[in-house]
Design a protein around this motif. Structure first.
Motif, PDB file in Angstrom:
ATOM      1  N   LEU A  14       0.634  -1.358   0.042  1.00 55.67           N
ATOM      2  CA  LEU A  14      -0.049   0.052  -0.115  1.00 55.67           C
ATOM      3  C   LEU A  14       0.837   1.319   0.144  1.00 55.67           C
ATOM      4  N   LEU A  15       0.564   2.167  -0.894  1.00 53.36           N
ATOM      5  CA  LEU A  15       1.140   3.405  -1.021  1.00 53.36           C
ATOM      6  C   LEU A  15       0.408   4.336  -0.598  1.00 53.36           C
ATOM      7  N   ILE A  16       0.699   5.469   0.617  1.00 50.75           N
ATOM      8  CA  ILE A  16      -0.199   6.201   1.098  1.00 50.75           C
ATOM      9  C   ILE A  16       0.384   7.665   0.968  1.00 50.75           C
ATOM     10  N   THR A  17      -0.099   8.422   0.086  1.00 52.59           N
ATOM     11  CA  THR A  17       0.567   9.723  -0.121  1.00 52.59           C
ATOM     12  C   THR A  17      -0.020  10.690   1.041  1.00 52.59           C
ATOM     13  N   GLY A  18       0.757  11.566   1.559  1.00 45.33           N
ATOM     14  CA  GLY A  18       0.226  12.493   2.744  1.00 45.33           C
ATOM     15  C   GLY A  18       0.084  11.650   3.801  1.00 45.33           C
ATOM     16  N   GLY A  19       0.913  10.602   4.231  1.00 48.96           N
ATOM     17  CA  GLY A  19       0.446   9.809   5.321  1.00 48.96           C
ATOM     18  C   GLY A  19       1.094  10.343   6.458  1.00 48.96           C
ATOM     19  N   ALA A  20       1.557  11.534   6.461  1.00 44.47           N
ATOM     20  CA  ALA A  20       2.243  12.178   7.672  1.00 44.47           C
ATOM     21  C   ALA A  20       1.317  13.017   8.179  1.00 44.47           C
ATOM     22  N   GLY A  21       0.132  13.582   7.339  1.00 45.65           N
ATOM     23  CA  GLY A  21      -0.739  14.600   7.999  1.00 45.65           C
ATOM     24  C   GLY A  21      -1.926  13.910   8.796  1.00 45.65           C
TER      25      GLY A  21
ATOM     26  N   VAL B 287      10.279  10.650   2.224  1.00 47.48           N
ATOM     27  CA  VAL B 287       9.969  12.167   2.001  1.00 47.48           C
ATOM     28  C   VAL B 287      10.352  12.319   0.819  1.00 47.48           C
ATOM     29  N   GLY B 288       9.165  13.078   0.221  1.00 49.42           N
ATOM     30  CA  GLY B 288       9.292  13.612  -1.231  1.00 49.42           C
ATOM     31  C   GLY B 288       7.859  14.095  -1.660  1.00 49.42           C
ATOM     32  N   ASP B 289       7.895  14.709  -2.916  1.00 40.86           N
ATOM     33  CA  ASP B 289       6.913  15.324  -3.497  1.00 40.86           C
ATOM     34  C   ASP B 289       6.059  14.385  -4.457  1.00 40.86           C
ATOM     35  N   ILE B 290       4.843  14.587  -4.437  1.00 38.49           N
ATOM     36  CA  ILE B 290       4.095  13.991  -5.182  1.00 38.49           C
ATOM     37  C   ILE B 290       4.165  14.360  -6.773  1.00 38.49           C
ATOM     38  N   THR B 291       4.601  15.705  -7.115  1.00 40.29           N
ATOM     39  CA  THR B 291       5.021  15.921  -8.276  1.00 40.29           C
ATOM     40  C   THR B 291       6.267  15.638  -9.004  1.00 40.29           C
ATOM     41  N   ASP B 292       7.128  14.917  -8.129  1.00 40.66           N
ATOM     42  CA  ASP B 292       8.304  14.425  -8.464  1.00 40.66           C
ATOM     43  C   ASP B 292       7.965  13.083  -9.464  1.00 40.66           C
ATOM     44  N   GLU B 293       8.142  13.279 -10.609  1.00 39.03           N
ATOM     45  CA  GLU B 293       7.764  11.953 -11.513  1.00 39.03           C
ATOM     46  C   GLU B 293       8.479  11.004 -11.517  1.00 39.03           C
ATOM     47  N   SER B 294      10.021  11.085 -11.192  1.00 37.94           N
ATOM     48  CA  SER B 294      10.865  10.105 -11.169  1.00 37.94           C
ATOM     49  C   SER B 294      10.398   9.075  -9.898  1.00 37.94           C
TER      50      SER B 294
ATOM     51  N   VAL C 206       7.651   9.260  -8.011  1.00 39.53           N
ATOM     52  CA  VAL C 206       6.354   8.564  -7.980  1.00 39.53           C
ATOM     53  C   VAL C 206       6.536   7.425  -8.970  1.00 39.53           C
ATOM     54  N   ASP C 207       7.088   7.463  -9.807  1.00 40.11           N
ATOM     55  CA  ASP C 207       7.116   6.222 -10.771  1.00 40.11           C
ATOM     56  C   ASP C 207       7.767   5.170 -10.187  1.00 40.11           C
ATOM     57  N   THR C 208       8.869   5.178  -9.300  1.00 41.51           N
ATOM     58  CA  THR C 208       9.754   4.305  -8.605  1.00 41.51           C
ATOM     59  C   THR C 208       8.806   3.656  -7.733  1.00 41.51           C
ATOM     60  N   LEU C 209       8.211   4.348  -6.724  1.00 45.46           N
ATOM     61  CA  LEU C 209       7.371   3.919  -5.506  1.00 45.46           C
ATOM     62  C   LEU C 209       6.108   3.316  -6.148  1.00 45.46           C
ATOM     63  N   MET C 210       5.371   3.818  -7.143  1.00 40.02           N
ATOM     64  CA  MET C 210       4.354   3.338  -7.880  1.00 40.02           C
ATOM     65  C   MET C 210       4.311   1.652  -8.422  1.00 40.02           C
ATOM     66  N   SER C 211       5.982   1.477  -9.029  1.00 40.06           N
ATOM     67  CA  SER C 211       6.158   0.274  -9.590  1.00 40.06           C
ATOM     68  C   SER C 211       6.207  -0.750  -8.464  1.00 40.06           C
ATOM     69  N   GLN C 212       6.091  -0.339  -7.002  1.00 36.07           N
ATOM     70  CA  GLN C 212       6.444  -1.268  -6.008  1.00 36.07           C
ATOM     71  C   GLN C 212       5.095  -1.555  -5.259  1.00 36.07           C
TER      72      GLN C 212
ATOM     73  N   LEU D 299      -1.772   9.711 -10.940  1.00 41.69           N
ATOM     74  CA  LEU D 299      -2.688   8.863 -12.164  1.00 41.69           C
ATOM     75  C   LEU D 299      -1.655   8.198 -13.207  1.00 41.69           C
ATOM     76  N   GLU D 300      -0.883   9.248 -13.636  1.00 45.75           N
ATOM     77  CA  GLU D 300       0.248   8.372 -14.845  1.00 45.75           C
ATOM     78  C   GLU D 300       0.872   7.438 -14.545  1.00 45.75           C
ATOM     79  N   ALA D 301       1.238   7.445 -13.166  1.00 42.07           N
ATOM     80  CA  ALA D 301       2.068   6.410 -12.810  1.00 42.07           C
ATOM     81  C   ALA D 301       1.344   5.131 -12.617  1.00 42.07           C
ATOM     82  N   ALA D 302       0.119   5.507 -11.961  1.00 42.54           N
ATOM     83  CA  ALA D 302      -0.727   4.514 -11.921  1.00 42.54           C
ATOM     84  C   ALA D 302      -1.180   3.855 -12.963  1.00 42.54           C
ATOM     85  N   ARG D 303      -1.538   4.482 -13.969  1.00 46.92           N
ATOM     86  CA  ARG D 303      -1.815   3.907 -15.298  1.00 46.92           C
ATOM     87  C   ARG D 303      -0.750   2.963 -15.975  1.00 46.92           C
ATOM     88  N   LYS D 304       0.399   3.493 -15.780  1.00 46.88           N
ATOM     89  CA  LYS D 304       1.547   2.709 -16.312  1.00 46.88           C
ATOM     90  C   LYS D 304       1.752   1.381 -15.521  1.00 46.88           C
TER      91      LYS D 304
END
Length: 333
Positions: free
Chosen positions: A3-10, A56-63, A65-71, A106-111
Motif C-alpha cells: 500500500l502506497l499512502i500519499t500524505g501519510g504524515a498528515g 520524504v518527497g513530493d507527489i509532483t516528482d515524476e521519477s 512517484v514512478d519508482t514507488l508506484m512500480s512497487q 494517475l500517470e504512474a498508476a496508469r503505467k
C-alpha cells in the motif's frame, strides 16, 4: 497488499496509516509525504517499523512517484494542500499540489496498473442553504466550488474521472465531510479552539457562527476508505459522512462547556471570503453498497475525547501555537 499512502504524515493520512497498521497486519505500507508544516513525522511515532516506511518527497516528482508506484498494489492519495485560509493567500501552491500532483500519480498508476483511490472533500459541491437541513450532497450533485482549495480538489476529482474513462485506470473517489480527531493541525477549526482555551486565549468564530458543517470522526473516515479500496466498485464515487450537522457556534459553545468555560467566552472575527453556508453528506450509497456505518455517533463524546488528546499531547502543538495565531492576527482573525 503493498500500500502506497500519499500524505501519510498528515492528519487524516496518519490516522489511516495507524488504522491499517493496527487492523491489517498483512499490509506493507509505504508513506510518501513532503513533510510540509501540515505533515509531521511525530504523527507516525511507533509505526515506522518493518512493515511501514516513510519516503520524504513530493507527489509532483515524476521519477520518485514512478519508482514507488512500480512497487505498489494500491495507492491511497491523501496528499493535498487543504486549508482554505492559505488557499486565499497562495492559490498557486494548491494548483501545484492538488492538480499537478494528482496528475503525476494517475500517470504512474496508469503505467503500472495500480489500484488508485483519490480522497476528496464535500467542498467541491459548493454550499447548501441553511434550511432545510434535510437537503444533502449526493453523488449526482453539481460541482460548484467556492474557493481556490475546493476548485483544485474539484479539478483533481475530474482528472481521476477522465483517467478512468479514457485510460481504464482502476480508480475510485471519496468525498468526505469535515473530519475531527487526534493529530489535526491546530490551524483547523476544532483544534484551534481547543488549543486557544488550553493556552488561555479566547476561541474565534468567523462571521455569525451560523455556518453548518457535517462532522465525522477521522477513525470512521479511515474505516470507510478501507471499505472502498477492498470492496468498492471501480469508477464509482462514494460520499462519506456521519450525519452530524452542527453550526460553528454550537461547536464552540460545546467545547467551552466541556472545558469548564462560560458558553459566551469567545470572540467574533471577520468572516472568511467565500465562506460556504452549509455542508451535509448523503452517505446512503456507501452504507448500502459496502455496509459501512460510522461507529463514533456521539459527537459531544467525540469532542471530549479530542479535547483529552490535545490536553495529553501539549508537546505536539505548543511550539506551533504562537506562529499560527500570529498568522491569523495579520488578517484580524
Amino acid at each position: 497488499m503493498k500500500l502506497l499512502i500519499t500524505g501519510g504524515a498528515g492528519f487524516i493520512g496518519a490516522n489511516f496509516v495507524r488504522y491499517v497498521y493496527i487492523n491489517h497486519p498483512d499490509v506493507a505500507i509505504t508513506i510518501l509525504d513532503k513533510l510540509t508544516y501540515a505533515g509531521n513525522r511525530v504523527n507516525l511515532t511507533g509505526l515506522l517499523k518493518a512493515r511501514v516506511r516513510l519516503v520524504v518527497g513530493d507527489i509532483t516528482d515524476e521519477s520518485l512517484v514512478d519508482t514507488l508506484m512500480s512497487q505498489t498494489d494500491v495507492c491511497v492519495h491523501f496528499a493535498a494542500e487543504s486549508h482554505n485560509d492559505n488557499a486565499l493567500v497562495h492559490p498557486k501552491e494548491f494548483l501545484q499540489s492538488n492538480v499537478i500532483g494528482t496528475y503525476t500519480l494517475l500517470e504512474a498508476a496508469r503505467k503500472y496498473q495500480v489500484r488508485f483511490h483519490h480522497v476528496s472533500t464535500d467542498e467541491v459541491y459548493g454550499q447548501l442553504p441553511l434550511e432545510p437541513k434535510s437537503a444533502k450532497f449526493t453523488t449526482s450533485s453539481r460541482y460548484a466550488p467556492s474557493s481556490p482549495y475546493s476548485a483544485t480538489k474539484a479539478a483533481s476529482d475530474m482528472l481521476v474521472q477522465g483517467w478512468v474513462r479514457s485510460f481504464h485506470v482502476r480508480a475510485t473517489i471519496s468525498n468526505c465531510s469535515n473530519n475531527y480527531g487526534p493529530y489535526q493541525h491546530i490551524e483547523k477549526f476544532i483544534p484551534r479552539q481547543i488549543t486557544n482555551i488550553l493556552s488561555g486565549r479566547r476561541p474565534k468564530l468567523y462571521g455569525s457562527g451560523k455556518n453548518v458543517r457535517d462532522w465525522i470522526h477521522v477513525e470512521d473516515h479511515s474505516r470507510a476508505i478501507w471499505a472502498i479500496i477492498t470492496r468498492g466498485h471501480i469508477g464509482e464515487t462514494y460520499l462519506i459522512g456521519a450525519d452530524e450537522q452542527h453550526s460553528n457556534l454550537e461547536v464552540v459553545e460545546t467545547l467551552l462547556q466541556l472545558m469548564g468555560q462560560p458558553s459566551d467566552a469567545f470572540d467574533y472575527v471577520a468572516d472568511r471570503p467565500g465562506h460556504d453556508a452549509r455542508y451535509a453528506i448523503d452517505a446512503s450509497k456507501i452504507r448500502r453498497e459496502l455496509g459501512w456505518t460510522p461507529l463514533h455517533t456521539d459527537f459531544k463524546g467525540g469532542l471530549a475525547q479530542t479535547i483529552d488528546w490535545y490536553q495529553q499531547h501539549c508537546d505536539w502543538w505548543q511550539n506551533q501555537k504562537r506562529a499560527v495565531e500570529a498568522r491569523y492576527a495579520q488578517h484580524d482573525q
